[in-house]
Design an enzyme around this catalytic site. Structure first.
Site, PDB file in Angstrom:
ATOM      1  N   LYS A 138       0.854  -1.193   0.000  1.00 57.88           N
ATOM      2  CA  LYS A 138       0.000   0.000   0.000  1.00 57.88           C
ATOM      3  C   LYS A 138       0.892   1.246   0.000  1.00 57.88           C
ATOM      4  O   LYS A 138       2.038   1.146   0.407  1.00 57.88           O
ATOM      5  CB  LYS A 138      -0.888   0.015   1.258  1.00 57.88           C
ATOM      6  CG  LYS A 138      -1.605  -1.287   1.564  1.00 57.88           C
ATOM      7  CD  LYS A 138      -2.869  -1.426   0.759  1.00 57.88           C
ATOM      8  CE  LYS A 138      -3.585  -2.746   1.096  1.00 57.88           C
ATOM      9  NZ  LYS A 138      -4.714  -3.024   0.223  1.00 57.88           N
ATOM     10  N   ASP A 180      -1.485  -5.143  -5.402  1.00 56.60           N
ATOM     11  CA  ASP A 180      -2.923  -5.036  -5.191  1.00 56.60           C
ATOM     12  C   ASP A 180      -3.638  -5.467  -6.463  1.00 56.60           C
ATOM     13  O   ASP A 180      -3.073  -5.390  -7.553  1.00 56.60           O
ATOM     14  CB  ASP A 180      -3.300  -3.601  -4.810  1.00 56.60           C
ATOM     15  CG  ASP A 180      -4.550  -3.606  -3.959  1.00 56.60           C
ATOM     16  OD1 ASP A 180      -5.642  -3.647  -4.548  1.00 56.60           O
ATOM     17  OD2 ASP A 180      -4.449  -3.608  -2.725  1.00 56.60           O
ATOM     18  N   HIS A 220      -6.606 -13.593  -7.106  1.00 51.83           N
ATOM     19  CA  HIS A 220      -7.425 -12.662  -6.330  1.00 51.83           C
ATOM     20  C   HIS A 220      -8.859 -12.729  -6.841  1.00 51.83           C
ATOM     21  O   HIS A 220      -9.085 -12.934  -8.023  1.00 51.83           O
ATOM     22  CB  HIS A 220      -6.881 -11.239  -6.461  1.00 51.83           C
ATOM     23  CG  HIS A 220      -7.511 -10.296  -5.472  1.00 51.83           C
ATOM     24  ND1 HIS A 220      -8.754  -9.749  -5.672  1.00 51.83           N
ATOM     25  CD2 HIS A 220      -7.085  -9.833  -4.275  1.00 51.83           C
ATOM     26  CE1 HIS A 220      -9.054  -8.983  -4.625  1.00 51.83           C
ATOM     27  NE2 HIS A 220      -8.067  -9.023  -3.766  1.00 51.83           N
ATOM     28  N   ARG A 221      -9.828 -12.549  -5.920  1.00 55.43           N
ATOM     29  CA  ARG A 221     -11.227 -12.739  -6.304  1.00 55.43           C
ATOM     30  C   ARG A 221     -11.968 -11.415  -6.464  1.00 55.43           C
ATOM     31  O   ARG A 221     -13.161 -11.334  -6.162  1.00 55.43           O
ATOM     32  CB  ARG A 221     -11.924 -13.635  -5.277  1.00 55.43           C
ATOM     33  CG  ARG A 221     -11.904 -13.087  -3.857  1.00 55.43           C
ATOM     34  CD  ARG A 221     -12.661 -14.008  -2.899  1.00 55.43           C
ATOM     35  NE  ARG A 221     -12.708 -13.458  -1.538  1.00 55.43           N
ATOM     36  CZ  ARG A 221     -13.517 -13.898  -0.586  1.00 55.43           C
ATOM     37  NH1 ARG A 221     -14.350 -14.886  -0.824  1.00 55.43           N
ATOM     38  NH2 ARG A 221     -13.502 -13.361   0.619  1.00 55.43           N
ATOM     39  N   SER A 223      -7.049 -12.439   4.115  1.00 48.81           N
ATOM     40  CA  SER A 223      -6.529 -11.104   3.862  1.00 48.81           C
ATOM     41  C   SER A 223      -7.645 -10.094   4.069  1.00 48.81           C
ATOM     42  O   SER A 223      -8.768 -10.328   3.652  1.00 48.81           O
ATOM     43  CB  SER A 223      -6.010 -11.046   2.416  1.00 48.81           C
ATOM     44  OG  SER A 223      -5.678  -9.737   2.058  1.00 48.81           O
TER      45      SER A 223
END
EC number: 4.1.1.39
Length: 466
Positions: free
Chosen positions: A166, A194, A285-286, A370
């Site tokens: 981040k 990300d 990643h969903r 997460s």
């Protein structure tokens, strides 16, 4: 007499077959059906079976050119949902021949493609699928799976630790690489792009890949541990996605990443095949899942999306935390975590598992916890997810008052303390806070982290209930 009679007839005459014995080769689906007022549940269930297989709204003469009995979906059982008015679970069996081999895309187009806009239904949700062994065997599945990943990384007997870098948007590639290096040097196994970091004006993908590779190699040299960064290969076209995956392989890094719902199953399966052929791990990643799975009575439950991912291919997938800032009820979350990791999962309605699933040795997927988790959650996470998981602390690493590397140290110390306590037979659920407090006595980094996050809670009721 003519064999063909035009006109509209009730679906239930053809597609509701309560006497049907399901075959081992059938794909079975459990739908949560909310019919419009006045529509009987049998008709609604039959309508779902018809519209997602061979049916159309009227009788057509070409029906006579094929054997409907061989190809039609059948609604073979209907049960009311306890505590809900006019809601039913409709069980539908689909013959295997309706589906193209090795194509999750085709499976979904058939089963959930058209029927969700159907007027006779107020709402429809796909709760679970039973994938028959004969269909599972047409899929490659995860590129490597849990055991091969542990062997590649040489890490055993504990969950893996990750961190999403981040701020997710706006860093330059050089600064991004620096943040990656600090986290890995401090003791994390992985850092992560990300999901919305692709290739934007402030940081083009090639620059990011280069600086992250540098960070990985530097951290590996200093710590003597194998490190990785999930390089997000998701792109606007499949060709561009593959170009990024190829570059990652050329850099020699261990893992790439894909957003499987926004990228699509066709792209995902393509990437998964490349990853197996070239020794890359694949982190999934969903992003967008809650659009599909969050409403209780309409959409697709995440356990179905998780099964689909195991077929399409991925080595890690985000699957809720039970304790952090994002959705997830414990028993239901553990239900689909088992569907991801285990080879054989028994039907268990208390955890939302409608069918027994046999994966016939298709490799397993590591669940990734997460979202809004920090050191105080570590005992609960270790207890809930066990060793075969990835625990990802974004803000819970980078938000440390002394910086990224100390944040990483705090997480690693907390994890090692929890694993050791568990191995000594202590009860993490009951003594968790005490274990963390003891460990923080000899780790100033952990003590500082404990101080910062002692008051943080995200307390809302879970929506994902049975």
């Amino acid at each position: 007499s003519v064999g063909f009679k035009a006109g509209v007839k009730d679906y239930k005459l053809t597609y509701y077959t309560p006497e049907y014995e399901t075959k081992d080769t059938d794909i079975l689906a459990a739908f949560r059906v909310t019919p419009q007022p006045g529509v009987p549940p049998e008709e609604a269930g039959a309508a779902v079976a018809a519209e997602s297989s061979t049916g159309t709204w009227t009788t057509v003469w070409t029906d006579g050119l094929t054997s409907l009995d061989r190809y039609k979906g059948r609604c073979y059982h209907i049960e009311p949902v306890a505590g809900e008015e006019s809601q039913f679970i409709a069980y539908v069996a689909y013959p295997l021949d309706l589906f193209e081999e090795g194509s999750v895309t085709n499976m979904f187009t058939s089963i959930v493609g058209n029927v969700f806009g159907f007027k006779a239904l107020r709402a429809l949700r796909l709760e679970d699928l039973r994938i028959p062994v004969s269909y599972v065997k047409t899929f490659q599945g995860p590129p490597h799976g849990i055991q091969v990943e542990r062997d590649k990384l040489n890490k055993y007997g504990r969950p893996l630790l990750g961190c999403t870098i981040k701020p997710k948007l706006g860093l330059s590639a050089k600064n991004y690489g620096r943040a990656v290096y600090e986290c890995l040097r401090g003791g994390l196994d992985f850092t992560k792009d990300d999901e919305n970091v692709n290739s934007q004006p402030f940081m083009r993908w090639r620059d990011r890949f280069l600086f992250c590779a540098e960070a990985i190699y530097k951290a590996q040299a200093e710590t003597g541990e194998i490190k990785g960064h999930y390089l997000n290969a998701t792109a606007g076209t499949c060709e561009e996605m593959m170009k990024r995956a190829v570059f990652a392989r050329e850099l020699g890094v261990p893992i790439v990443m894909h957003d499987y719902l926004t990228g699509g199953f066709t792209a995902n399966t393509t990437l998964a095949h490349y990853c197996r052929d070239n020794g890359l791990l694949l982190h999934i990643h969903r992003a967008m899942h809650a659009v599909i799975d969050r409403q209780k009575n309409h959409g697709i439950h995440f356990r179905v999306l998780a099964k689909a991912l195991r077929m399409s291919g991925g080595d890690h997938i985000h699957s809720g935390t039970v304790v952090g800032k994002l959705e997830g009820e414990r028993d239901i979350t553990l239900g689909f975590v088992d569907l991801l990791r285990d080879d054989f999962i028994e039907k268990d309605r208390s955890r939302g598992i409608y069918f027994t699933q046999d994966w016939v040795s298709l490799p397993g997927v590591l669940p990734v916890a997460s979202g809004g988790i920090h050191v105080w959650h570590m005992p609960a996470l270790t207890e809930i997810f066990g060793d075969d998981s990835v625990l990802q602390f974004g803000g819970g690493t980078l938000g440390h008052p002394w910086g990224n590397a100390p944040g990483a140290v705090a997480n690693r110390v907390a994890l090692e303390a929890c694993v050791q306590a568990r191995n000594e037979g202590r009860d993490l659920a009951r003594e968790g806070n005490e274990i963390i407090r003891e460990a923080s006595k000899w780790s100033p980094e952990l003590a500082a982290a404990c101080e910062v996050w002692k008051e943080i809670k995200f307390i809302f009721p879970a929506m994902d209930t049975l």
